[in-house]
Design a protein around this motif. Structure first.
Motif, PDB file in Angstrom:
ATOM      1  N   ARG A  96       0.876  -1.170   0.000  1.00 16.35           N
ATOM      2  CA  ARG A  96       0.000   0.000   0.000  1.00 16.35           C
ATOM      3  C   ARG A  96       0.911   1.218   0.000  1.00 16.35           C
ATOM      4  N   ARG A 173     -12.688  -7.099   3.416  1.00 16.88           N
ATOM      5  CA  ARG A 173     -11.906  -6.176   2.591  1.00 16.88           C
ATOM      6  C   ARG A 173     -10.720  -6.932   2.035  1.00 16.88           C
ATOM      7  N   GLU A 175      -7.695  -6.600   1.551  1.00 16.89           N
ATOM      8  CA  GLU A 175      -6.574  -5.743   1.934  1.00 16.89           C
ATOM      9  C   GLU A 175      -5.320  -6.094   1.136  1.00 16.89           C
ATOM     10  N   PHE A 183      -4.832  -8.056  13.625  1.00 16.13           N
ATOM     11  CA  PHE A 183      -4.966  -6.608  13.445  1.00 16.13           C
ATOM     12  C   PHE A 183      -5.574  -6.255  12.087  1.00 16.13           C
ATOM     13  N   ARG A 184      -5.017  -6.792  11.026  1.00 20.30           N
ATOM     14  CA  ARG A 184      -5.550  -6.483   9.698  1.00 20.30           C
ATOM     15  C   ARG A 184      -5.776  -7.786   8.945  1.00 20.30           C
ATOM     16  N   THR A 185      -7.028  -8.150   8.785  1.00 16.59           N
ATOM     17  CA  THR A 185      -7.373  -9.399   8.133  1.00 16.59           C
ATOM     18  C   THR A 185      -8.323  -9.084   6.980  1.00 16.59           C
ATOM     19  N   PHE A 188     -13.333  -9.823   8.852  1.00 19.25           N
ATOM     20  CA  PHE A 188     -13.258  -9.364  10.241  1.00 19.25           C
ATOM     21  C   PHE A 188     -14.635  -8.910  10.705  1.00 19.25           C
ATOM     22  N   GLN A 190     -16.970  -6.041  12.675  1.00 21.14           N
ATOM     23  CA  GLN A 190     -17.014  -4.637  13.084  1.00 21.14           C
ATOM     24  C   GLN A 190     -18.096  -4.409  14.123  1.00 21.14           C
ATOM     25  N   GLU A 257      -4.442   2.261  14.583  1.00 17.85           N
ATOM     26  CA  GLU A 257      -5.872   2.514  14.781  1.00 17.85           C
ATOM     27  C   GLU A 257      -6.596   1.330  15.417  1.00 17.85           C
ATOM     28  N   LEU A 258      -7.364   1.671  16.446  1.00 14.61           N
ATOM     29  CA  LEU A 258      -8.200   0.686  17.103  1.00 14.61           C
ATOM     30  C   LEU A 258      -9.643   0.912  16.672  1.00 14.61           C
ATOM     31  N   GLU A 259      -9.983   2.169  16.567  1.00 10.47           N
ATOM     32  CA  GLU A 259     -11.350   2.566  16.259  1.00 10.47           C
ATOM     33  C   GLU A 259     -11.323   3.935  15.599  1.00 10.47           C
ATOM     34  N   GLY A 260     -12.223   4.147  14.651  1.00 15.43           N
ATOM     35  CA  GLY A 260     -12.299   5.458  14.006  1.00 15.43           C
ATOM     36  C   GLY A 260     -13.620   6.122  14.366  1.00 15.43           C
ATOM     37  N   ALA A 299     -16.685   3.638  14.806  1.00 15.83           N
ATOM     38  CA  ALA A 299     -16.557   2.337  14.125  1.00 15.83           C
ATOM     39  C   ALA A 299     -15.363   1.593  14.686  1.00 15.83           C
ATOM     40  N   ALA A 300     -15.661   0.501  15.392  1.00 14.30           N
ATOM     41  CA  ALA A 300     -14.584  -0.272  16.023  1.00 14.30           C
ATOM     42  C   ALA A 300     -14.489  -1.644  15.383  1.00 14.30           C
ATOM     43  N   GLY A 301     -13.381  -2.308  15.590  1.00 14.72           N
ATOM     44  CA  GLY A 301     -13.207  -3.666  15.099  1.00 14.72           C
ATOM     45  C   GLY A 301     -13.218  -4.629  16.271  1.00 14.72           C
ATOM     46  N   ARG A 304      -9.781  -6.426  16.295  1.00 15.60           N
ATOM     47  CA  ARG A 304      -8.717  -5.509  16.727  1.00 15.60           C
ATOM     48  C   ARG A 304      -8.814  -5.215  18.204  1.00 15.60           C
TER      49      ARG A 304
HETATM   50  P1  ATP Z   1      -7.140   1.140   8.159  1.00 15.75           P
HETATM   51  O1  ATP Z   1      -6.719   2.571   7.927  1.00 15.75           O
HETATM   52  O2  ATP Z   1      -6.409   0.446   9.296  1.00 15.75           O
HETATM   53  O3  ATP Z   1      -7.219   0.310   6.930  1.00 15.75           O
HETATM   54  P2  ATP Z   1      -9.819   2.092   8.176  1.00 15.75           P
HETATM   55  O4  ATP Z   1      -9.599   3.472   8.656  1.00 15.75           O
HETATM   56  O5  ATP Z   1     -10.061   1.794   6.771  1.00 15.75           O
HETATM   57  O6  ATP Z   1      -8.638   1.164   8.717  1.00 15.75           O
HETATM   58  P3  ATP Z   1     -12.469   1.924   9.139  1.00 15.75           P
HETATM   59  O7  ATP Z   1     -13.060   1.890   7.790  1.00 15.75           O
HETATM   60  O8  ATP Z   1     -12.533   3.193   9.930  1.00 15.75           O
HETATM   61  O9  ATP Z   1     -10.955   1.441   9.058  1.00 15.75           O
HETATM   62  O10 ATP Z   1     -13.047   0.710   9.954  1.00 15.75           O
HETATM   63  C1  ATP Z   1     -13.417   0.827  11.311  1.00 15.75           C
HETATM   64  C2  ATP Z   1     -12.732  -0.199  12.161  1.00 15.75           C
HETATM   65  O11 ATP Z   1     -12.890  -1.508  11.621  1.00 15.75           O
HETATM   66  C3  ATP Z   1     -11.226  -0.029  12.275  1.00 15.75           C
HETATM   67  O12 ATP Z   1     -10.875   0.920  13.258  1.00 15.75           O
HETATM   68  C4  ATP Z   1     -10.778  -1.415  12.673  1.00 15.75           C
HETATM   69  O13 ATP Z   1     -10.936  -1.625  14.075  1.00 15.75           O
HETATM   70  C5  ATP Z   1     -11.745  -2.292  11.933  1.00 15.75           C
HETATM   71  N1  ATP Z   1     -11.107  -2.773  10.702  1.00 15.75           N
HETATM   72  C6  ATP Z   1     -11.064  -2.141   9.510  1.00 15.75           C
HETATM   73  N2  ATP Z   1     -10.390  -2.870   8.619  1.00 15.75           N
HETATM   74  C7  ATP Z   1      -9.978  -3.989   9.259  1.00 15.75           C
HETATM   75  C8  ATP Z   1      -9.246  -5.156   8.870  1.00 15.75           C
HETATM   76  N3  ATP Z   1      -8.785  -5.302   7.642  1.00 15.75           N
HETATM   77  N4  ATP Z   1      -9.012  -6.108   9.801  1.00 15.75           N
HETATM   78  C9  ATP Z   1      -9.479  -5.974  11.052  1.00 15.75           C
HETATM   79  N5  ATP Z   1     -10.185  -4.918  11.474  1.00 15.75           N
HETATM   80  C10 ATP Z   1     -10.442  -3.922  10.602  1.00 15.75           C
END
Ligand code: ATP
Length: 434
Positions: A96, A173, A175, A183-185, A188, A190, A257-260, A299-301, A304
């Motif tokens: 990325r 997603r 990714e 953490f990033r899968t 997942f 939400q 990021e844990l939550e946005g 928006a939390a995961g 995560r």
């Molecule tokens: P990032 O910048 O890390 O890709 P994002 O800003 O795109 O994340 P959001 O769209 O705000 O993420 O999603 C809200 C929440 O969902 C994130 O804070 C995270 O906790 C969770 N989340 C998002 N993408 C993933 C993922 N690929 N794997 C696990 N959790 C995720």
């Protein structure tokens, strides 16, 4: 502390395993084991309890993962849900672009291609014909299920603005660079809540939800020094957002990021009105006016958050001169609440202990263990973060009392079996300090 320690402990003790491991594993997908499923469920329950059930101004829904393809046109995901992708011309790895610094491959130093936009949505087909007319997407966020149901829910619940709709569920997603364990899968879960407010009130609620969500993590025992709020710069904002702030956690691999928490404005409801032809404006009875509410979205995961609670609870210390690993979970999050042990494997103690196990097991997830020394049995429970240990001993056989040991202080108290369930419940509910 390294992620490797966490991943190894997670596998050894049944928190999480690589998906399809016996076939070499499927990258970036994980399966939760017997204690992991309890931990993640407790995290989701803690969120649902406070974000959907306890509040007067929030209700919950559970919408489907597959949605009408037009939803993703309206939401802007077909056009805008992309990440910038670069390829290394030498080693062929993909990255990325916004995750690497400099213009060379971080793995081999090779030359990189120009960045191109890569859409992160998974596609599949609905029905027996695999053509473009039958293409559907796996949802990349749960939020859209809330927006398209805004009117259904508002009508049925008779909520008045400001109010919120909460949902917990899977998102997908594709990714470019998944990793760091849970953490990033690519698949997942939400935990999202869309809070609808009157335009003009949005900034106040945006700040309110940042504070509220930060204090939720603290209430469940996360250490303050491992949490921070980071406002987004204008160049980072998603296509729908006016402002965004991340709650970040200090993971072993750095602050992430844990939550946005986003101010999504009236973007989504306006777009769905435009694309569906259905007027999704809210009618304010007091003001006698119709308007598109603004939306504040925490928006939390779930995965995560589960990882962060796991990392945060991890301690190595010593008990009676012996090193131990202990997960100091908040008792509400701990996968197993109590373990029941017979002190000796004779004199009727195992039978009595199994009865006690069943008494407690009717109320909480519980383990029974009679193998090895009592110290070894405590260590096994410490490693999965069980807050309470119950021992049946010689005295139990005479007076129907047991000992109750606390994971963190290692202190023991003696009490009658018929008070055990109430006492465990009281301790689970008590304010938590490590
Ligand atoms: P990032 O910048 O890390 O890709 P994002 O800003 O795109 O994340 P959001 O769209 O705000 O993420 O999603 C809200 C929440 O969902 C994130 O804070 C995270 O906790 C969770 N989340 C998002 N993408 C993933 C993922 N690929 N794997 C696990 N959790 C995720």
């Amino acid at each position: 502390m390294s992620m490797e320690k966490i991943v190894n402990l997670a596998k050894r003790r049944g928190f999480a395993y690589q998906s399809s491991e016996i076939y070499g594993g499927l990258a970036s997908c994980w399966d939760y084991g017997p204690v992991g499923v309890e931990l993640k469920r407790n995290v989701k329950d803690a969120w649902w309890r406070e974000m959907a059930q306890a509040r007067r101004d929030i209700v919950g829904i559970d919408s489907s993962i597959l949605m009408h393809p037009r939803v993703w046109e309206a939401s802007g995901h077909i056009e805008g849900f992309t990440d910038p992708l670069v390829d290394c011309k030498s080693c062929k790895q993909r990255f990325r672009a916004d995750h690497i610094s400099g213009d060379r491959c971080p793995e081999c130093g090779g030359e990189l291609t120009a960045a191109r936009r890569f859409n992160l949505m998974f596609k599949t087909f609905m029905g027996p014909v695999e053509d473009t007319a039958s293409t559907v997407f796996l949802r990349p966020e749960t939020a859209q299920g809330i927006f398209v149901n805004f009117q259904n829910v508002q009508t049925a619940s008779r909520q008045k603005i400001p109010f919120g709709i909460a949902q917990v569920g899977k998102s997908f997603r594709n990714e470019i660079t998944p990793g760091n364990f849970l953490f990033r899968t690519r698949e997942f879960e939400q935990m999202e809540m869309e809070f609808f407010v009157k335009p003009g009130d949005d900034e106040r609620w945006f700040h309110y939800w940042q504070e509220e969500r930060l204090s939720w993590y603290l209430r469940y025992g996360m250490r303050r020094e491992n949490l921070r709020i980071r406002p987004h710069g204008a160049d980072e904002l998603a296509h729908y957002a006016k402002a965004c702030a991340d709650i970040e956690y200090h993971f072993p691999f750095g602050w992430s990021e844990l939550e946005g928490i986003a101010n999504r404005t009236d973007y989504d409801l306006r777009r769905h009105t435009e694309y569906s032809g259905k007027d999704l404006r809210y009618f304010d009875e007091e003001a006698r006016e119709r308007y598109f509410p603004y939306v504040i979205e925490p928006a939390a995961g779930a995965d995560r958050a589960t990882l962060a609670f796991l990392v945060d609870a991890y301690y190595e210390d010593e008990v009676e001169g012996e090193p131990r690993v202990v997960l100091r979970f908040h008792p509400k999050l701990a996968p197993i609440k109590a373990a029941v042990f017979p002190l000796l494997r004779k004199d009727g103690q195992p039978e009595r202990a199994l009865e006690v196990r069943d008494i407690v097991g009717a109320h909480f997830p519980v383990h029974y263990d009679q193998a090895g020394s009592i110290g070894r049995r405590y260590r096994r429970q410490d490693e999965i973060g069980t807050p309470f240990g119950v021992t049946v001993d010689h005295q139990t056989m005479q007076d129907q009392t047991v000992t109750l040991r606390d994971r963190d202080s290692t202190e023991q108290a003696r009490l009658p079996i018929d008070r055990l369930v109430d006492e465990i419940r009281r301790r689970i509910e008590a304010p938590f300090t490590r």
